[in-house]
Write a protein that holds these residues in place. Structure first.
Motif, PDB file in Angstrom:
ATOM      1  N   LEU A  99      44.580  79.326  -8.109  1.00  0.00           N
ATOM      2  CA  LEU A  99      45.088  80.262  -7.105  1.00  0.00           C
ATOM      3  C   LEU A  99      44.927  79.653  -5.715  1.00  0.00           C
ATOM      4  O   LEU A  99      43.848  79.170  -5.365  1.00  0.00           O
ATOM      5  CB  LEU A  99      44.345  81.595  -7.196  1.00  0.00           C
ATOM      6  N   THR A 100      46.005  79.673  -4.956  1.00  0.00           N
ATOM      7  CA  THR A 100      46.002  79.055  -3.633  1.00  0.00           C
ATOM      8  C   THR A 100      45.590  80.054  -2.560  1.00  0.00           C
ATOM      9  O   THR A 100      46.026  81.203  -2.564  1.00  0.00           O
ATOM     10  CB  THR A 100      47.409  78.516  -3.312  1.00  0.00           C
ATOM     11  N   LYS A 101      44.740  79.621  -1.646  1.00  0.00           N
ATOM     12  CA  LYS A 101      44.372  80.430  -0.485  1.00  0.00           C
ATOM     13  C   LYS A 101      45.453  80.293   0.577  1.00  0.00           C
ATOM     14  O   LYS A 101      45.997  79.195   0.762  1.00  0.00           O
ATOM     15  CB  LYS A 101      43.048  79.953   0.113  1.00  0.00           C
ATOM     16  N   PRO A 102      45.762  81.349   1.327  1.00  0.00           N
ATOM     17  CA  PRO A 102      45.284  82.725   1.124  1.00  0.00           C
ATOM     18  C   PRO A 102      45.992  83.368  -0.061  1.00  0.00           C
ATOM     19  O   PRO A 102      47.116  82.975  -0.399  1.00  0.00           O
ATOM     20  CB  PRO A 102      45.646  83.418   2.436  1.00  0.00           C
ATOM     21  N   PHE A 103      45.351  84.341  -0.679  1.00  0.00           N
ATOM     22  CA  PHE A 103      45.929  84.988  -1.840  1.00  0.00           C
ATOM     23  C   PHE A 103      45.886  86.497  -1.672  1.00  0.00           C
ATOM     24  O   PHE A 103      45.118  87.033  -0.861  1.00  0.00           O
ATOM     25  CB  PHE A 103      45.168  84.597  -3.114  1.00  0.00           C
ATOM     26  N   ASP A 104      46.710  87.193  -2.441  1.00  0.00           N
ATOM     27  CA  ASP A 104      46.710  88.655  -2.436  1.00  0.00           C
ATOM     28  C   ASP A 104      45.656  89.150  -3.417  1.00  0.00           C
ATOM     29  O   ASP A 104      45.608  88.696  -4.573  1.00  0.00           O
ATOM     30  CB  ASP A 104      48.081  89.200  -2.838  1.00  0.00           C
ATOM     31  N   PHE A 105      44.811  90.066  -2.974  1.00  0.00           N
ATOM     32  CA  PHE A 105      43.717  90.541  -3.822  1.00  0.00           C
ATOM     33  C   PHE A 105      44.201  91.126  -5.151  1.00  0.00           C
ATOM     34  O   PHE A 105      43.614  90.834  -6.198  1.00  0.00           O
ATOM     35  CB  PHE A 105      42.871  91.571  -3.060  1.00  0.00           C
ATOM     36  N   PRO A 106      45.273  91.952  -5.174  1.00  0.00           N
ATOM     37  CA  PRO A 106      45.743  92.477  -6.466  1.00  0.00           C
ATOM     38  C   PRO A 106      46.110  91.374  -7.455  1.00  0.00           C
ATOM     39  O   PRO A 106      45.923  91.531  -8.664  1.00  0.00           O
ATOM     40  CB  PRO A 106      46.959  93.323  -6.081  1.00  0.00           C
ATOM     41  N   GLU A 107      46.623  90.253  -6.945  1.00  0.00           N
ATOM     42  CA  GLU A 107      46.958  89.151  -7.845  1.00  0.00           C
ATOM     43  C   GLU A 107      45.697  88.538  -8.436  1.00  0.00           C
ATOM     44  O   GLU A 107      45.655  88.212  -9.630  1.00  0.00           O
ATOM     45  CB  GLU A 107      47.752  88.071  -7.099  1.00  0.00           C
ATOM     46  N   LEU A 108      44.652  88.399  -7.628  1.00  0.00           N
ATOM     47  CA  LEU A 108      43.385  87.878  -8.147  1.00  0.00           C
ATOM     48  C   LEU A 108      42.837  88.779  -9.240  1.00  0.00           C
ATOM     49  O   LEU A 108      42.412  88.302 -10.297  1.00  0.00           O
ATOM     50  CB  LEU A 108      42.361  87.754  -7.009  1.00  0.00           C
ATOM     51  N   VAL A 109      42.858  90.083  -9.012  1.00  0.00           N
ATOM     52  CA  VAL A 109      42.364  91.032 -10.013  1.00  0.00           C
ATOM     53  C   VAL A 109      43.153  90.901 -11.308  1.00  0.00           C
ATOM     54  O   VAL A 109      42.585  90.856 -12.410  1.00  0.00           O
ATOM     55  CB  VAL A 109      42.438  92.478  -9.484  1.00  0.00           C
ATOM     56  N   ALA A 110      44.476  90.828 -11.207  1.00  0.00           N
ATOM     57  CA  ALA A 110      45.324  90.712 -12.391  1.00  0.00           C
ATOM     58  C   ALA A 110      45.025  89.428 -13.151  1.00  0.00           C
ATOM     59  O   ALA A 110      44.962  89.419 -14.392  1.00  0.00           O
ATOM     60  CB  ALA A 110      46.797  90.760 -11.985  1.00  0.00           C
ATOM     61  N   ARG A 111      44.834  88.335 -12.430  1.00  0.00           N
ATOM     62  CA  ARG A 111      44.537  87.059 -13.081  1.00  0.00           C
ATOM     63  C   ARG A 111      43.161  87.094 -13.748  1.00  0.00           C
ATOM     64  O   ARG A 111      42.980  86.550 -14.848  1.00  0.00           O
ATOM     65  CB  ARG A 111      44.607  85.923 -12.062  1.00  0.00           C
ATOM     66  N   LEU A 112      42.183  87.715 -13.103  1.00  0.00           N
ATOM     67  CA  LEU A 112      40.849  87.826 -13.690  1.00  0.00           C
ATOM     68  C   LEU A 112      40.893  88.620 -14.995  1.00  0.00           C
ATOM     69  O   LEU A 112      40.288  88.224 -16.001  1.00  0.00           O
ATOM     70  CB  LEU A 112      39.887  88.496 -12.704  1.00  0.00           C
ATOM     71  N   ARG A 113      41.592  89.723 -14.988  1.00  0.00           N
ATOM     72  CA  ARG A 113      41.680  90.547 -16.196  1.00  0.00           C
ATOM     73  C   ARG A 113      42.423  89.810 -17.311  1.00  0.00           C
ATOM     74  O   ARG A 113      42.062  89.917 -18.479  1.00  0.00           O
ATOM     75  CB  ARG A 113      42.356  91.878 -15.878  1.00  0.00           C
ATOM     76  N   ALA A 114      43.450  89.065 -16.944  1.00  0.00           N
ATOM     77  CA  ALA A 114      44.186  88.293 -17.950  1.00  0.00           C
ATOM     78  C   ALA A 114      43.294  87.223 -18.568  1.00  0.00           C
ATOM     79  O   ALA A 114      43.311  87.012 -19.788  1.00  0.00           O
ATOM     80  CB  ALA A 114      45.427  87.658 -17.316  1.00  0.00           C
TER      81      ALA A 114
END
Length: 217
Positions: A99-114
């Protein structure tokens, strides 16, 4: 879900950690690569958010070490470099996502759950057991089609119990999975959280206390 954040930008690390805790995740934070290796080797994390440019031990070396040590946690690597070569290098080191900075927090959450659904084996995105349905992505719980509003900690405890698929989960495991490293292991937090969770889920009770062992759903 238990997450380790290895990020030397302290403000960013705390903002992300705070946001993930609101998503019912247990989060620990370290600020250098040496601490990241030590924590990952001694604690049972589902996903590690690893900044590539860490001090003490570079993020690349952290990734290599954890891959060589067969640490089961999935790794999502963070970096300011967005070019294809950097992404390929990061994934080649053993990272599972990038994941490239800066990133959108909802995308980080989705990737973590995946990623967490792949630890250690694929699990269904929506869990159903004993009339209870839990949707981790939408953070919703229903009991016999009735919506149940839960606190982040109650949600985390319920998710651990449901993923256990009827086996007994000890209080120690619940503390490990649903609380962070600062928890007092002599606290009655687990008992109180389970008690309020039972009340909210309603009758008949679906969470069983197994004397001397823990809890089962």
């Amino acid at each position: 879900m238990r997450v380790l954040i290895a990020e030397d930008e302290r403000v960013l690390a705390e903002v992300v950690a705070s946001g993930l805790r609101k998503e019912a995740m247990a989060v620990d934070v370290v600020h250098d690569g040496s601490a990241a290796v030590e924590r990952a080797m001694t604690h049972d994390y589902d996903v590690i958010v690893l900044d590539r440019d860490l001090p003490a031990v570079h993020g690349d070396d952290v990734c290599r070490t954890l891959a060589a040590g067969r640490v089961p946690a999935r790794i999502i690597m963070l970096t300011a470099a967005s070019d294809l070569r950097s992404k390929v290098e990061g994934l080649g080191l053993g990272a599972d996502d990038y994941l490239t900075k800066p990133f959108d927090f909802p995308e980080l959450v989705a990737r973590l759950r995946a990623l967490a659904r792949r630890v250690p084996q694929a699990v269904p995105p929506v869990l159903t057991r004993a009339g209870v349905t839990l949707d981790p992505g939408r953070r919703q719980v229903f009991r016999d089609s009735r919506y149940v509003a839960l606190s982040p900690k109650e949600f985390a405890v319920l998710e651990v119990l449901m993923r256990a698929e009827g086996t007994v989960v000890s209080a120690e495991v619940l503390l490990e999975k649903a609380w962070d490293e600062n928890v007092n292991y002599f606290t009655n937090s687990v008992r109180m959280t389970v008690m309020t969770l039972r009340k909210k889920l309603g009758h008949p009770p679906v969470i069983e206390t197994v004397p001397g062992a823990g809890y089962r759903l």
